[in-house]
Design a protein around this motif. Sequence first.
Motif, short mmCIF file in Angstrom:
data_model
loop_
_atom_site.label_atom_id
_atom_site.label_comp_id
_atom_site.label_asym_id
_atom_site.label_seq_id
_atom_site.Cartn_x
_atom_site.Cartn_y
_atom_site.Cartn_z
N GLU A 14 76.71 38.00 99.16
CA GLU A 14 77.83 37.21 99.70
C GLU A 14 77.36 36.40 100.91
OE1 GLU A 14 77.95 40.42 98.76
OE2 GLU A 14 79.11 39.99 96.95
N GLU A 15 76.61 37.10 101.79
CA GLU A 15 76.09 36.43 102.98
C GLU A 15 75.14 35.28 102.58
OE1 GLU A 15 73.56 38.13 106.59
OE2 GLU A 15 74.55 39.69 105.46
N ALA A 16 74.29 35.55 101.61
CA ALA A 16 73.32 34.54 101.17
C ALA A 16 74.04 33.32 100.59
CB ALA A 16 72.37 35.15 100.14
N CYS A 17 75.05 33.57 99.75
CA CYS A 17 75.78 32.45 99.13
C CYS A 17 76.55 31.66 100.18
CB CYS A 17 76.74 32.97 98.06
SG CYS A 17 75.89 33.64 96.65
N ALA A 18 77.12 32.37 101.16
CA ALA A 18 77.87 31.68 102.21
C ALA A 18 76.93 30.74 102.98
CB ALA A 18 78.53 32.69 103.16
N LEU A 19 75.70 31.20 103.21
CA LEU A 19 74.70 30.36 103.89
C LEU A 19 74.40 29.12 103.04
CD1 LEU A 19 72.16 33.01 105.20
CD2 LEU A 19 73.16 31.18 106.59
N LEU A 20 74.17 29.34 101.74
CA LEU A 20 73.85 28.20 100.86
C LEU A 20 75.00 27.22 100.82
CD1 LEU A 20 72.11 30.04 97.86
CD2 LEU A 20 71.01 28.60 99.57
N ALA A 21 76.24 27.75 100.77
CA ALA A 21 77.42 26.87 100.73
C ALA A 21 77.53 26.07 102.03
CB ALA A 21 78.67 27.70 100.48
N GLU A 25 72.62 20.85 100.83
CA GLU A 25 71.34 20.29 100.38
C GLU A 25 70.17 20.64 101.29
OE1 GLU A 25 71.19 16.98 97.95
OE2 GLU A 25 72.37 18.63 97.09
N ASP A 26 70.48 21.03 102.53
CA ASP A 26 69.43 21.32 103.50
C ASP A 26 68.77 22.68 103.26
OD1 ASP A 26 69.17 19.15 105.02
OD2 ASP A 26 70.49 19.80 106.64
N ALA A 27 69.33 23.48 102.33
CA ALA A 27 68.84 24.85 102.17
C ALA A 27 68.35 25.11 100.75
CB ALA A 27 69.96 25.83 102.50
N ARG A 48 65.37 22.27 105.17
CA ARG A 48 65.21 22.65 106.59
C ARG A 48 65.58 24.10 106.81
NH1 ARG A 48 67.82 18.61 110.42
NH2 ARG A 48 69.42 18.38 108.83
N HIS A 49 66.20 24.71 105.78
CA HIS A 49 66.58 26.13 105.86
C HIS A 49 66.14 26.83 104.58
CE1 HIS A 49 69.32 25.58 109.32
NE2 HIS A 49 69.42 24.34 108.82
N LEU A 50 65.49 27.97 104.73
CA LEU A 50 65.18 28.80 103.56
C LEU A 50 66.01 30.07 103.65
CD1 LEU A 50 61.30 28.56 103.04
CD2 LEU A 50 63.13 27.14 102.11
N VAL A 51 66.66 30.41 102.54
CA VAL A 51 67.47 31.63 102.49
C VAL A 51 66.68 32.66 101.69
CG1 VAL A 51 69.67 32.63 101.77
CG2 VAL A 51 69.59 30.28 102.68
N ASP A 52 66.08 33.59 102.41
CA ASP A 52 65.21 34.61 101.79
C ASP A 52 66.09 35.61 101.02
OD1 ASP A 52 63.43 36.58 101.17
OD2 ASP A 52 62.54 36.70 103.17
N VAL A 53 65.84 35.73 99.72
CA VAL A 53 66.68 36.63 98.91
C VAL A 53 66.02 37.99 98.70
CG1 VAL A 53 67.85 34.72 97.74
CG2 VAL A 53 65.79 35.69 96.73
N LYS A 54 64.84 38.19 99.25
CA LYS A 54 64.10 39.42 98.94
C LYS A 54 64.75 40.68 99.53
CE LYS A 54 60.05 37.88 100.36
NZ LYS A 54 60.35 36.45 100.53
N ARG A 55 65.53 40.49 100.63
CA ARG A 55 66.16 41.67 101.24
C ARG A 55 67.60 41.87 100.79
NH1 ARG A 55 63.79 41.88 107.26
NH2 ARG A 55 61.67 41.40 106.69
#
Length: 304
Positions: A14-21, A25-27, A48-55
């Motif tokens: 949920e946190e990861a998707c909220a960041l992407l939303a 386009e910057d992520a 300009r932003h990477l959302v690491d999904v490994k954790r």
Amino acid sequence: MLRPFVLHRPRTAEEACALLARLGEDAAPYAGGTELLLLMKLGLLRPRHLVDVKRVAGFDDIADGVRLSIGAGVTHRTVERSAAVQARCPLMASVARHVGNVRVRNVGTVGGNLAFADPHSDLATLFLALDASVELVSPRGRRELTLAEFVRGPWETARAADELLTSVRLTPWPASTAAAFVKFGVHERPTLGIAVALRLDGSGTGRARVVDARIAIGCVNPCPARAPGAEARLSGVALAELEDVAGEAAALAAASADTADDLYGSADYKREMVAVFVRRALRAAAARARGVAPVAGFPHTIVA
Ligand SMILES: Cc1cc2nc3c(=O)[nH]c(=O)nc-3n(C[C@H](O)[C@H](O)[C@H](O)COP(=O)(O)OP(=O)(O)OC[C@H]3O[C@@H](n4cnc5c(N)ncnc54)[C@H](O)[C@@H]3O)c2cc1C
């Protein structure tokens, strides 16, 4: 040269998707980075932003229930070594063992492979043959798509920008299934991948017949594709006659391939290769059904 970026490390989907939303386009989602970081170094992508999904919780799980579910963050190496995968879908473990090289297998993930939608993906070809589906999560909830619905074309999927792939799921075929994955390549990525699964009736090796067949062709089409004409030709064929019919089925598969000229070869060459390798894959599957190890002695060829 990598341009500066901010690395986010969310703990939940949920946190990861909220960041992407929020970042739009910057992520970009970031897993093993084997594809993403290459493109970033070449300047072809500049998030300009990477959302690491490994954790992200659950992304590295392999769940062994009625269906086998492989988390998007599971590496090829983990798939290869998983006791559950080896027991429920040995072909998947065997294909994972031959992805790229050990460095790629150690960090590259199943989710990254499928989300990248490289036409040369072994996994997409295998999962198409095995009727697998993928689960996606976004702020709007979860949805499940078949592999054919998910992969839309070369490097193109049905994933929305704020969606994450959470897992790939499949119902393993019965133990009486004969299967093989044959790939050929002289470059870093495979030139051709053929997945074959033949569901046999249970009447014993001598009298067994194909009741359902799947053939998926990878690398040479814009995205992995089934070969329905060849599959239909195999239906009802006795295992003992498979060798006689394999050439005809392979020719049908080759005729259905949507090949194009590129650095891997001409369209005609690839079509011919499909005919040769579908035949080899069918022979390998038939050999396994008879309890014989398939021949793997061709140059630049792997039989998984
Ligand atoms: C030298 C080399 C050889 C290779 N050989 C083969 C081969 O033989 N067979 C084969 O099948 N593959 C091969 N590959 C591809 C390899 O399997 C993939 O590079 C790897 O699996 C990608 O996973 P990753 O975690 O590194 O993805 P990343 O590079 O982190 O991400 C790839 C893409 O997927 C997106 N993404 C990542 N995770 C998610 C997620 N959970 N949800 C949504 N989007 C996501 C990223 O934003 C990015 O666009 C090869 C790659 C290399 C570099």
